[in-house]
Design a protein around this motif. Structure first.
Motif, mmCIF file in Angstrom:
data_model
loop_
_atom_site.group_PDB
_atom_site.id
_atom_site.type_symbol
_atom_site.label_atom_id
_atom_site.label_comp_id
_atom_site.label_asym_id
_atom_site.label_seq_id
_atom_site.Cartn_x
_atom_site.Cartn_y
_atom_site.Cartn_z
ATOM 1 N N VAL A 71 27.679 -43.301 150.862
ATOM 2 C CA VAL A 71 29.026 -43.754 150.013
ATOM 3 C C VAL A 71 28.944 -43.338 148.528
ATOM 4 O O VAL A 71 28.970 -42.247 148.100
ATOM 5 N N ASP A 72 28.717 -44.264 147.584
ATOM 6 C CA ASP A 72 28.431 -43.894 146.109
ATOM 7 C C ASP A 72 27.241 -44.551 145.626
ATOM 8 O O ASP A 72 27.003 -44.356 144.576
ATOM 9 N N PHE A 73 26.079 -44.599 146.485
ATOM 10 C CA PHE A 73 24.948 -44.921 146.033
ATOM 11 C C PHE A 73 24.799 -46.007 145.375
ATOM 12 O O PHE A 73 23.600 -46.451 144.872
ATOM 13 N N ALA A 74 25.872 -46.672 145.331
ATOM 14 C CA ALA A 74 25.773 -48.141 144.517
ATOM 15 C C ALA A 74 26.478 -49.280 145.426
ATOM 16 O O ALA A 74 26.465 -50.529 144.933
ATOM 17 N N SER A 75 26.754 -48.889 146.455
ATOM 18 C CA SER A 75 27.433 -50.034 147.211
ATOM 19 C C SER A 75 26.706 -49.669 148.827
ATOM 20 O O SER A 75 25.869 -48.940 148.951
#
Lengths: 613, 356
Positions: free
Chosen positions: B322-326
């Motif tokens: 996904v966004d590498f932060a979620s």
């Protein structure tokens, strides 16, 4: 009389638990020990700074403000400030009007600024009008200062701090020469992540050596005034691994030279001011080396215009960056032109307007920002309203980081409305009860956010819109009695900072979610007792709500409850003034982190001895 | 006489206390979830946030619809794996998790994921494999330029073999009594495969292959190798092509060239096809015909690809960062790349291990 007092106490207690806020700006009422609150200034009268949780410098003073969140990875290490939904790279740190934010990444390490030397203000009226709020630091010039001051502080986790200051006066010239040095070996405990049942494990943590030296001068005559400030800082800091990795300790070395001067010549109907500055910062974190040089020059003409006061200001600043991250030295020059008009409608009401434009390499054209400000100061009621726009440029990292920089970034554009209301419900010789409320809203378009791009690199992009709401409530009660005074202050801060529109699919997980490391709730509560005999005590409780650490708000750091207790004794021997303090930080021995997996100290003790003559 | 002062005090204290409780704190904790119980299923290893977090495990039981996220932390409250959980391996009794940035291997019970012990001081550990209950194979990057490979005897707690100064050893394979370790170069560049004995770890050969070999895959009968191609972080014009290679009697031969950045080779025996990720596409190489084709993976940020059983049949498991932060996602695909199921995972899911 007693019945009346208890009624008022009960009423204050109700309000005490309902409201808490820190009125900012013109009517700042943040409570700190030995504070003289004056026009949004948090001023310390002594060199001693009540370092909280082992942190040193400006960060510890700001931490006591409920609207502030300090992002610190380790005591004495990199500390940046977040205020009311503004991320650290959006908060200017102004030293005598000079913005210290690094051109590379837009933040400034507060741990590199000496404690106890400056007025500290969360200033709305920054000299950099493109920001709507910054941390403003200016030299203290007390009316009758002591000539010599020495302070020594020792803390339980091996922290030693020595400060000295010499003040003098010769005719119209005042000067202050100061120096301080600090060494620390912060051996404190934190939870070992892989030994079930072992609550705490003592491990060596941050070690640091920081030294500051500086000179401040001020001279004035009937028509001329001149001031000069110089500060040199050298810091060596050992950065420990986090709780989840096993890198060996890394060393960060910083040196910083700051110099500025300001000359004003007053003519019959106008005044001319010129302020040059030079700042050089070198940061080494092997194998990276970053060196930033700032040349700054500001010229100003001000004078009566109609029934108000007009100011025209031009600033030119050149930033040179030499970094292992960039193949070539980067240089950028920007011009800022500002027209300011201040009109005192009557002794209670002041109105101000500003129009400004910044010519920047990525924004060379005319895109002005403005603000309108109204300030009412009555006997018992004060209010403040400011609306305006601001523009923040992308940093050099945002634009040019190797393989990841995005040269197509556009500046952040903010529309904001800030207000403050303060009322003295009771204002007598014995009792003062002050309530403050400060709502504000900011809409930030083109918010710059780093997101993963192709091939697992990260790249900054503009997020369409981020909306920030915040409220601050505070109650302050002061009671004077025969033997002394006690104060109680409670301040509550709430902020909601969420992305409400995005451009790209990669940003969708941030939609409607609180920005990372922006606690929605913060509460500060302090009770202080000061006796005329020289004894005083202070108890502070600080609550920081949970902070999300991921963009989708699925993970967070738990709330933090910190209690600090301090005792102080002041006495004089001849012309010497002495002050001793004993303090306990984190009395409840809480395990907490400001940055995930970066543990902060448990209960710690410190003692300070201060001498002035 | 009624004391009004005391009455006021009492009322005040009561009201203050009530308000204090009502005011409360903003703390909120999620409710505790059910305990983790392992049987047959798939264990997903999630790297966690880069540099500032911990890796996690996501367990997807064979017959369960809902994954168990943070499985290791649920089984071990207050204990976390460490920064960048990279890969995993399992034998009869234990699950071994390589935690890259924490430079250790965490060993947990196979049945309930309770922490058993750790193997520390393996700098930048990357991939693991087990043989029986006694042998553990480990590749690690060291400083990123000079890593190594170790063959550990779990019964004696000693190294049977330790090979140092290996540049970026990656995902190796056990094949017909030997271990084939691709040497990617780490933060540098290399193009070799190291061959060792699977029994005692003695080095038998070093073979040249394509640029930046990253994964060896054994189908039992054949051994394949995926090379990602040389990647220049600051100057993409210097990138080279990747390759799909096969070990023949006279050495490695190139079956087909691949786009730069191709990664994560896996195999579905029923389809007689090799699969890999190239950008946002699923690459399919038919081993019988040599045909190579691509299927777009729309709406995904594919990070890793493995094969494991889903409802008793081997499928493809694609991790979506996904966004590498979620929190990421796991997508189950059939042999034609069609979506069969999706599960929520942790942050940056990077490895899938099927447990029988």
């Amino acid at each position: 009389m007693q019945r009346w007092f208890f009624r008022m106490t009960a009423t204050a207690g109700l309000l005490f638990y309902f409201f808490a806020s820190v009125a900012q700006q013109q009517t700042d009422t943040v409570w700190l020990k030995e504070l003289v609150v004056k026009d949004a200034l948090l001023r310390r009268d002594s060199l001693t700074d009540p370092w909280a949780g082992g942190m040193t410098g400006i960060a510890s003073a700001l931490q006591r403000n409920s609207a502030v969140y300090i992002r610190s990875a380790v005591p004495g290490g990199l500390s940046t400030v977040s205020v009311r939904g503004q991320a650290p790279h959006q908060v200017p740190v102004l030293w005598h009007g000079i913005n210290l934010q690094y051109a590379m990444n837009g933040v400034y390490d507060l741990a590199l600024l000496p404690a106890g030397q400056y007025d500290i203000a969360l200033s709305e009226e920054s000299l950099l009008p493109d920001a709507y709020r910054g941390v403003s630091l200016n030299t203290v010039w007390p009316v009758q200062p002591p000539r010599l001051q020495m302070v020594y502080r020792v803390a339980s986790f091996g922290d030693h701090h020595l400060q000295g200051r010499v003040r003098g006066r010769y005719r119209n010239l005042r000067y202050t020469l100061f120096g301080n040095g600090q060494t620390a070996r912060n051996n404190f405990t934190y939870i070992n992540p892989l030994v079930p049942g072992q609550a705490r494990l003592e491990l060596p943590n941050a070690a640091l050596r920081i030294g500051h030296g500086g000179l401040d001068m001020q001279w004035h005559s009937e028509r001329d005034s001149f001031e000069m400030h110089g500060l040199y800082t050298a810091a060596w800091r050992q950065i420990p691994p986090t709780m989840t990795e096993s890198h060996s300790d890394a060393v960060q070395q910083d040196t910083s030279l700051k110099w500025t001067a300001r000359y004003t010549r007053v003519f019959r109907r106008f005044a001319l001011t010129w302020q040059p500055a030079y700042i050089r910062d070198v940061n080494q974190f092997a194998p990276d080396l970053h060196q930033t040089e700032l040349l700054f020059s500001q010229s100003q003409i001000s004078g009566m215009l109609g029934s108000g006061w007009a100011i025209a200001r031009h600033t030119i600043q050149q930033e040179k960056v030499l970094s292992t991250a960039f193949p070539d030295r980067v240089r950028q020059i920007q011009h800022i032109a500002q027209l300011l008009y201040q009109w005192e409608v009557n002794p209670s009401l002041r109105v101000e307007g500003s129009l400004q434009n910044t010519w920047h390499p990525i924004q060379p054209g005319l895109q002005p920002t403005f603000y309108l400000l109204g300030n009412y100061t009555g006997k018992r009621f004060r209010s403040h309203l400011k609306i305006g726009t601001a523009r923040r440029m992308p940093t050099l990292n945002d634009l040019f980081w190797p393989g990841s920089g995005n040269p197509d970034l556009v500046p952040e554009h903010t529309l904001y409305a800030l207000s403050a209301f303060q009322a003295d419900i009771v204002d007598s010789r014995q009792v003062r009860l002050r309530l403050s409320w400060e709502p504000e809203v900011k809409s930030i378009d083109q918010y710059i956010l780093w997101v993963p791009a192709d091939n697992q690199r990260w790249k900054p992009e503009n997020v369409k819109s981020v909306l920030v709401w915040s409220q601050d409530l505070s109650v302050r009660l002061t009671r004077n009695f025969v033997r002394g005074q006690w104060n109680a202050i409670s301040s509550l801060h709430w902020v909601r900072a969420r992305a409400n529109a995005v451009y790209h699919n990669s940003q969708r997980t941030a939609l409607g979610k609180q920005l990372a490391y922006m606690p929605e709730w913060q509460w500060r509560q302090a009770v202080d007792l000061s006796l005329h005999s020289g004894w005083s005590a202070r108890l502070q409780y600080a609550f920081t709500g949970l902070r999300f650490t991921t963009r989708d708000n699925a993970q967070w750091l738990p709330p933090v409850h910190l209690v600090d207790l301090e005792f102080e004794r002041r006495f004089n021997i001849g012309e010497s003034r002495w002050r001793m303090t004993m303090a306990v930080q984190n009395l409840l021995n809480q395990s907490y982190q400001w940055i995930a997996f970066r543990p902060m100290p448990g209960r710690s003790f410190d003692a300070t001895l201060s001498w002035s003559w | 006489m009624y004391n009004t002062t005391n009455a006021w005090k009492s009322k005040y204290l009561f009201l203050a206390g009530l308000l204090f409780i009502l005011f409360g704190f903003a703390a909120c904790e999620k409710e505790a979830r059910t305990e983790t119980g392992l049987g047959k299923g798939v264990m997903v290893v999630n790297e966690g946030p880069f540099m500032t977090g911990t890796g996690t495990l996501t367990w997807i039981g064979e017959n369960e619809e809902t994954p168990v996220t943070d499985a290791f932390e649920r089984a071990n409250p207050g204990v976390f794996l460490g920064n960048i959980a990279q890969s995993a391996a399992a034998n009869t009794n234990h699950l071994f998790i390589a935690v890259n940035n924490a430079s250790r291997i965490v060993v947990a019970s196979r049945t309930d994921l309770r922490f058993a012990y750790e193997i520390p001081n393996i700098p930048q550990v990357r991939y693991l494999a087990v043989a029986g209950d006694s042998l553990l194979y480990v590749s690690y990057w060291g400083d990123g330029f000079s890593g190594g490979f170790r063959l550990m005897d779990m019964k004696t707690g000693t190294d049977r073999t330790r090979v140092d100064a290996l540049p970026g050893p990656e995902e190796f394979a056990l094949h017909k009594g030997k271990v084939y370790v691709p040497l990617s170069g780490g933060f540098g560049h290399d193009s070799r495969v190291l061959v060792l004995s699977a029994l005692d770890g003695s080095v038998s050969d070093t073979l040249p292959v394509g640029d930046r070999p990253t994964k060896c895959l054994s189908t039992g009968e054949e051994l394949y190798l995926l090379c990602s191609g040389k990647f220049d972080f600051s100057d993409p014009s210097k990138n080279t092509e990747g390759a799909l290679m096969k070990l023949e009697e006279n050495g490695w031969t190139t079956l087909t060239s691949l786009p730069n950045g191709a990664k994560c080779l896996t195999w579905l025996p029923a389809a007689a096809a090799l699969y890999f990720i190239s950008g946002n596409q699923l690459g399919i190489y038919q081993t019988t015909s040599g045909q190579l084709r691509y299927i777009p993976l729309e709406g995904l940020t594919p990070y890793a690809l493995y094969s494991a059983k889903w409802k008793g049949i081997e499928h493809l498991w694609v991790t979506d960062a996904v966004d590498f932060a979620s929190r990421g996602m796991i997508r189950v695909l059939n042999a034609e790349g069609q979506l069969m199921a999706g599960y929520e995972a942790g942050i940056v899911p990077s490895y899938v291990l099927g447990l029988e």
